[in-house]
Design a protein around this motif. Structure first.
Motif, PDB file in Angstrom:
ATOM      1  N   ILE A  46       0.837  -1.202   0.000  1.00 60.18           N
ATOM      2  CA  ILE A  46       0.000   0.000   0.000  1.00 60.18           C
ATOM      3  C   ILE A  46       0.872   1.252   0.000  1.00 60.18           C
ATOM      4  O   ILE A  46       0.620   2.215  -0.739  1.00 60.18           O
ATOM      5  N   LEU A  47       1.908   1.249   0.833  1.00 59.82           N
ATOM      6  CA  LEU A  47       2.789   2.412   0.926  1.00 59.82           C
ATOM      7  C   LEU A  47       3.455   2.713  -0.416  1.00 59.82           C
ATOM      8  O   LEU A  47       3.395   3.853  -0.913  1.00 59.82           O
ATOM      9  N   PHE A  48       4.078   1.702  -1.011  1.00 61.00           N
ATOM     10  CA  PHE A  48       4.807   1.926  -2.259  1.00 61.00           C
ATOM     11  C   PHE A  48       3.859   2.218  -3.429  1.00 61.00           C
ATOM     12  O   PHE A  48       4.186   3.015  -4.309  1.00 61.00           O
ATOM     13  N   SER A  49       2.686   1.588  -3.419  1.00 63.63           N
ATOM     14  CA  SER A  49       1.706   1.886  -4.474  1.00 63.63           C
ATOM     15  C   SER A  49       1.214   3.325  -4.358  1.00 63.63           C
ATOM     16  O   SER A  49       1.041   4.020  -5.371  1.00 63.63           O
ATOM     17  N   GLY A  50       0.994   3.785  -3.131  1.00 63.39           N
ATOM     18  CA  GLY A  50       0.575   5.166  -2.923  1.00 63.39           C
ATOM     19  C   GLY A  50       1.635   6.156  -3.380  1.00 63.39           C
ATOM     20  O   GLY A  50       1.326   7.179  -4.007  1.00 63.39           O
ATOM     21  N   LEU A  51       2.901   5.869  -3.089  1.00 65.31           N
ATOM     22  CA  LEU A  51       3.989   6.742  -3.530  1.00 65.31           C
ATOM     23  C   LEU A  51       4.103   6.739  -5.051  1.00 65.31           C
ATOM     24  O   LEU A  51       4.402   7.774  -5.669  1.00 65.31           O
ATOM     25  N   ALA A  52       3.861   5.580  -5.674  1.00 68.13           N
ATOM     26  CA  ALA A  52       3.893   5.504  -7.141  1.00 68.13           C
ATOM     27  C   ALA A  52       2.800   6.382  -7.746  1.00 68.13           C
ATOM     28  O   ALA A  52       3.036   7.113  -8.725  1.00 68.13           O
ATOM     29  N   LEU A  53       1.600   6.340  -7.163  1.00 71.13           N
ATOM     30  CA  LEU A  53       0.511   7.177  -7.655  1.00 71.13           C
ATOM     31  C   LEU A  53       0.836   8.657  -7.467  1.00 71.13           C
ATOM     32  O   LEU A  53       0.546   9.490  -8.343  1.00 71.13           O
ATOM     33  N   LEU A  54       1.445   8.989  -6.336  1.00 75.65           N
ATOM     34  CA  LEU A  54       1.801  10.379  -6.066  1.00 75.65           C
ATOM     35  C   LEU A  54       2.842  10.877  -7.072  1.00 75.65           C
ATOM     36  O   LEU A  54       2.810  12.050  -7.481  1.00 75.65           O
ATOM     37  N   MET A  55       3.753   9.997  -7.473  1.00 78.11           N
ATOM     38  CA  MET A  55       4.773  10.378  -8.446  1.00 78.11           C
ATOM     39  C   MET A  55       4.223  10.419  -9.875  1.00 78.11           C
ATOM     40  O   MET A  55       4.833  11.016 -10.758  1.00 78.11           O
ATOM     41  N   ALA A  56       3.079   9.788 -10.096  1.00 76.06           N
ATOM     42  CA  ALA A  56       2.515   9.707 -11.455  1.00 76.06           C
ATOM     43  C   ALA A  56       1.490  10.788 -11.749  1.00 76.06           C
ATOM     44  O   ALA A  56       1.336  11.195 -12.903  1.00 76.06           O
ATOM     45  N   PHE A  57       0.769  11.269 -10.733  1.00 72.36           N
ATOM     46  CA  PHE A  57      -0.324  12.216 -10.952  1.00 72.36           C
ATOM     47  C   PHE A  57      -0.077  13.505 -10.182  1.00 72.36           C
ATOM     48  O   PHE A  57       0.488  13.477  -9.084  1.00 72.36           O
ATOM     49  N   PRO A  58      -0.463  14.641 -10.770  1.00 70.71           N
ATOM     50  CA  PRO A  58      -1.186  14.813 -12.050  1.00 70.71           C
ATOM     51  C   PRO A  58      -0.311  14.604 -13.284  1.00 70.71           C
ATOM     52  O   PRO A  58      -0.824  14.486 -14.380  1.00 70.71           O
ATOM     53  N   ALA A  59       1.011  14.580 -13.104  1.00 69.22           N
ATOM     54  CA  ALA A  59       1.929  14.310 -14.207  1.00 69.22           C
ATOM     55  C   ALA A  59       3.170  13.662 -13.622  1.00 69.22           C
ATOM     56  O   ALA A  59       3.560  13.970 -12.485  1.00 69.22           O
ATOM     57  N   PRO A  60       3.805  12.740 -14.345  1.00 71.61           N
ATOM     58  CA  PRO A  60       5.008  12.081 -13.818  1.00 71.61           C
ATOM     59  C   PRO A  60       6.127  13.089 -13.537  1.00 71.61           C
ATOM     60  O   PRO A  60       6.238  14.121 -14.216  1.00 71.61           O
ATOM     61  N   LYS A  62       9.500  14.575 -13.946  1.00 73.23           N
ATOM     62  CA  LYS A  62      10.514  14.535 -14.998  1.00 73.23           C
ATOM     63  C   LYS A  62      11.746  15.366 -14.662  1.00 73.23           C
ATOM     64  O   LYS A  62      12.830  15.111 -15.184  1.00 73.23           O
ATOM     65  N   TYR A  63      11.538  16.386 -13.806  1.00 75.25           N
ATOM     66  CA  TYR A  63      12.643  17.301 -13.506  1.00 75.25           C
ATOM     67  C   TYR A  63      12.870  17.373 -12.001  1.00 75.25           C
ATOM     68  O   TYR A  63      11.945  17.213 -11.205  1.00 75.25           O
ATOM     69  N   LYS A  64      14.110  17.671 -11.630  1.00 78.43           N
ATOM     70  CA  LYS A  64      14.477  17.666 -10.220  1.00 78.43           C
ATOM     71  C   LYS A  64      13.938  18.867  -9.452  1.00 78.43           C
ATOM     72  O   LYS A  64      13.996  18.869  -8.218  1.00 78.43           O
ATOM     73  N   ASP A  65      13.428  19.881 -10.162  1.00 82.61           N
ATOM     74  CA  ASP A  65      12.852  21.007  -9.444  1.00 82.61           C
ATOM     75  C   ASP A  65      11.382  20.782  -9.100  1.00 82.61           C
ATOM     76  O   ASP A  65      10.731  21.655  -8.531  1.00 82.61           O
ATOM     77  N   ASP A  66      10.855  19.613  -9.445  1.00 85.91           N
ATOM     78  CA  ASP A  66       9.498  19.241  -9.036  1.00 85.91           C
ATOM     79  C   ASP A  66       9.491  19.047  -7.512  1.00 85.91           C
ATOM     80  O   ASP A  66      10.366  18.390  -6.952  1.00 85.91           O
ATOM     81  N   TRP A  67       8.487  19.641  -6.842  1.00 86.77           N
ATOM     82  CA  TRP A  67       8.460  19.570  -5.371  1.00 86.77           C
ATOM     83  C   TRP A  67       8.417  18.143  -4.865  1.00 86.77           C
ATOM     84  O   TRP A  67       8.908  17.853  -3.759  1.00 86.77           O
ATOM     85  N   ARG A  68       7.879  17.220  -5.646  1.00 89.23           N
ATOM     86  CA  ARG A  68       7.800  15.822  -5.199  1.00 89.23           C
ATOM     87  C   ARG A  68       9.175  15.172  -5.129  1.00 89.23           C
ATOM     88  O   ARG A  68       9.393  14.232  -4.355  1.00 89.23           O
ATOM     89  N   ASP A  69      10.107  15.659  -5.942  1.00 91.55           N
ATOM     90  CA  ASP A  69      11.470  15.127  -5.889  1.00 91.55           C
ATOM     91  C   ASP A  69      12.153  15.529  -4.584  1.00 91.55           C
ATOM     92  O   ASP A  69      12.742  14.690  -3.893  1.00 91.55           O
ATOM     93  N   TYR A  71      10.783  16.959  -1.726  1.00 89.51           N
ATOM     94  CA  TYR A  71      10.090  16.799  -0.446  1.00 89.51           C
ATOM     95  C   TYR A  71       9.555  15.386  -0.189  1.00 89.51           C
ATOM     96  O   TYR A  71       9.178  15.077   0.941  1.00 89.51           O
ATOM     97  N   ILE A  72       9.514  14.546  -1.229  1.00 93.45           N
ATOM     98  CA  ILE A  72       8.984  13.197  -1.038  1.00 93.45           C
ATOM     99  C   ILE A  72      10.026  12.135  -1.392  1.00 93.45           C
ATOM    100  O   ILE A  72      10.405  11.327  -0.546  1.00 93.45           O
ATOM    101  N   HIS A  73      10.494  12.168  -2.643  1.00 92.09           N
ATOM    102  CA  HIS A  73      11.405  11.095  -3.063  1.00 92.09           C
ATOM    103  C   HIS A  73      12.767  11.212  -2.390  1.00 92.09           C
ATOM    104  O   HIS A  73      13.323  10.219  -1.926  1.00 92.09           O
ATOM    105  N   HIS A  74      13.316  12.408  -2.359  1.00 94.07           N
ATOM    106  CA  HIS A  74      14.629  12.620  -1.747  1.00 94.07           C
ATOM    107  C   HIS A  74      14.535  13.414  -0.444  1.00 94.07           C
ATOM    108  O   HIS A  74      15.504  14.065  -0.038  1.00 94.07           O
ATOM    109  N   GLY A  75      13.423  13.353   0.200  1.00 91.21           N
ATOM    110  CA  GLY A  75      13.255  14.077   1.457  1.00 91.21           C
ATOM    111  C   GLY A  75      12.048  13.548   2.208  1.00 91.21           C
ATOM    112  O   GLY A  75      11.476  12.518   1.868  1.00 91.21           O
ATOM    113  N   GLY A  76      11.676  14.266   3.257  1.00 90.22           N
ATOM    114  CA  GLY A  76      10.516  13.859   4.047  1.00 90.22           C
ATOM    115  C   GLY A  76      10.679  12.499   4.692  1.00 90.22           C
ATOM    116  O   GLY A  76       9.709  11.734   4.799  1.00 90.22           O
TER     117      GLY A  76
END
Length: 394
Positions: A46-60, A62-69, A71-76
């Motif tokens: 559930i955890l990893f599937s949720g993170l995958a959805l978060l990284m996919a929507f609203p758009a995958p 692609k760039y390191k200045d995306d807040w998800r990179d 605060y989520i993938h490389h932080g938090g």
């Protein structure tokens, strides 16, 4: 540990054991172990599937200045640790029916993890071969290193095949099944190696390399050896298993840790692979970035589409640093690894759980043997596909 000693905990959770009634017969200890493993496996999935959805929507991403990179993938990390804890607790409130469905789905889906490993190995060894052949044009030591690696891979494969005949097909008992499985694996290794060197394959696929064939041979041999090692310990043809039964519990526990560690490593390698599952759009993105860095002007011929500061959206994207791998793929791989680990720990839901042992049982044997055949078939398909389908680009 929770798998082997789950009964004192789960037996006090009323919504899990209510189906047996107050005076009903209690299920065996193995059932409690399976419940613990599947619920923890579901939590991680559930955890990893949720993170995958978060990284996919609203758009995958692609760039390191995306807040998800950032605060989520490389932080938090503290937040993710808390989410992990919550996701591992919540499944213990689910009904047994939910866990039964999850176990059934995992049994079907988790073998994809092994299939993806095969694709990663084929792709990674091809990239390795291309890189060292290119470097070998300037420095012959790279070519000698490839030769040593090729000979080493074939040597290790021969050792595993010989040991398989010695340990899993002893004289005396009727071990025709094991003999057949070992021989089929050996024939597959020989065929894929010969096919790699066949003139017809070399003509349409000059990059076909005996080094890649040796790596696939090693992987196919390993899967066959591992499958036979997963046979029940009391099976008369599993001489290695009978010897391991006499080993100390510390040795068995170390084997369990090693298996789990290799699964995590494989998940990291598969999740961060940058080539195997790359889409055409991602290829174009990388090509544009390379052309821009080489000084090629990608700007449109007209001023249409220019921003207020005079830069086109395309140039603005090219000035941003792209991520080095697909984050959605990364988390999907870990979700599959969670399912696969749950299957390993429970003997693929067979109900036969032995203390300090994982990945033992006939279901494990069948899954690994099937994966062995698929691995050999996939590699051979990459060799013959350009011949069978000459109009397709591979």
């Amino acid at each position: 540990m929770l798998r082997d000693f789950a009964k004192p905990v789960i037996s006090h959770i009323p919504w899990i054991i209510k189906q047996f009634g107050k005076d009903g017969d209690q299920p065996p200890d193995e059932w409690f172990g399976e419940q613990a493993v599947f619920r923890l496996s579901l939590g991680n999935c559930i955890l990893f599937s949720g993170l995958a959805l978060l990284m996919a929507f609203p758009a995958p991403v692609k760039y390191k200045d995306d807040w998800r990179d950032a605060y989520i993938h490389h932080g938090g990390y503290l937040v993710k640790a808390m989410l992990w804890l919550v996701c591992n607790i919540v499944p213990f409130f689910f009904s047994n029916g939910v866990i039964t469905v999850y176990a059934a789905v995992s049994k079907v889906v988790s073998p994809l993890f092994l299939a993806i490993q095969t694709l990663i190995i084929i792709d990674a060894t091809n990239a390795w071969n291309e890189a060292w052949v290119f470097e070998g044009e300037e420095d012959e030591r790279y070519l000698y290193a490839l030769l040593v690696a090729t000979v080493g891979a074939y040597g290790a494969s021969c050792v595993m095949i010989v040991l398989s005949y010695v340990w899993f097909s002893p004289s005396g008992p009727d071990c025709s099944l094991n003999m057949s499985l070992i021989t089929i694996g050996l024939i597959a290794c020989v065929v894929l190696s010969i096919l790699t060197l066949h003139p017809s394959v070399r003509r349409v696929n000059p990059g076909a390399s005996i080094f890649v064939a040796s790596a696939i041979t090693l992987y196919v041999s390993y899967l066959g050896f591992s499958a036979l090692q997963s046979e029940p310990r009391d099976y008369e043809c599993n001489m290695l298993g009978q010897r391991l039964n006499a080993a100390s519990s510390t040795t068995l526990a170390m084997g369990m840790v090693l298996t789990l560690a290799s699964t995590v490593w494989a998940a990291f390698r598969a999740g961060s692979n940058t080539r195997t599952f790359q889409t055409d759009a991602e290829d174009s993105l990388l090509e544009e970035a390379e052309m821009t860095s080489s000084g090629v002007d990608m700007a449109p011929s007209s001023d249409a589409g220019m921003t207020r500061d005079g830069a086109s959206p395309a140039h603005k994207d090219q000035d941003r640093e792209a991520v080095t791998y697909n984050y959605v793929q990364f988390y999907i791989i870990f979700a599959l690894a969670s399912m696969y680990t749950g299957m390993l720990m429970t003997g693929w839901g067979s109900g036969r759980i032995e203390k300090d042992l994982i990945d033992v049982g006939w279901t494990s044997v069948a899954v690994k043997i099937t994966s062995q055949w698929i691995a050999a078939a996939l590699y051979m398909w990459t060799l013959v596909a350009p011949i069978i389908l000459p109009d397709r680009e591979f």
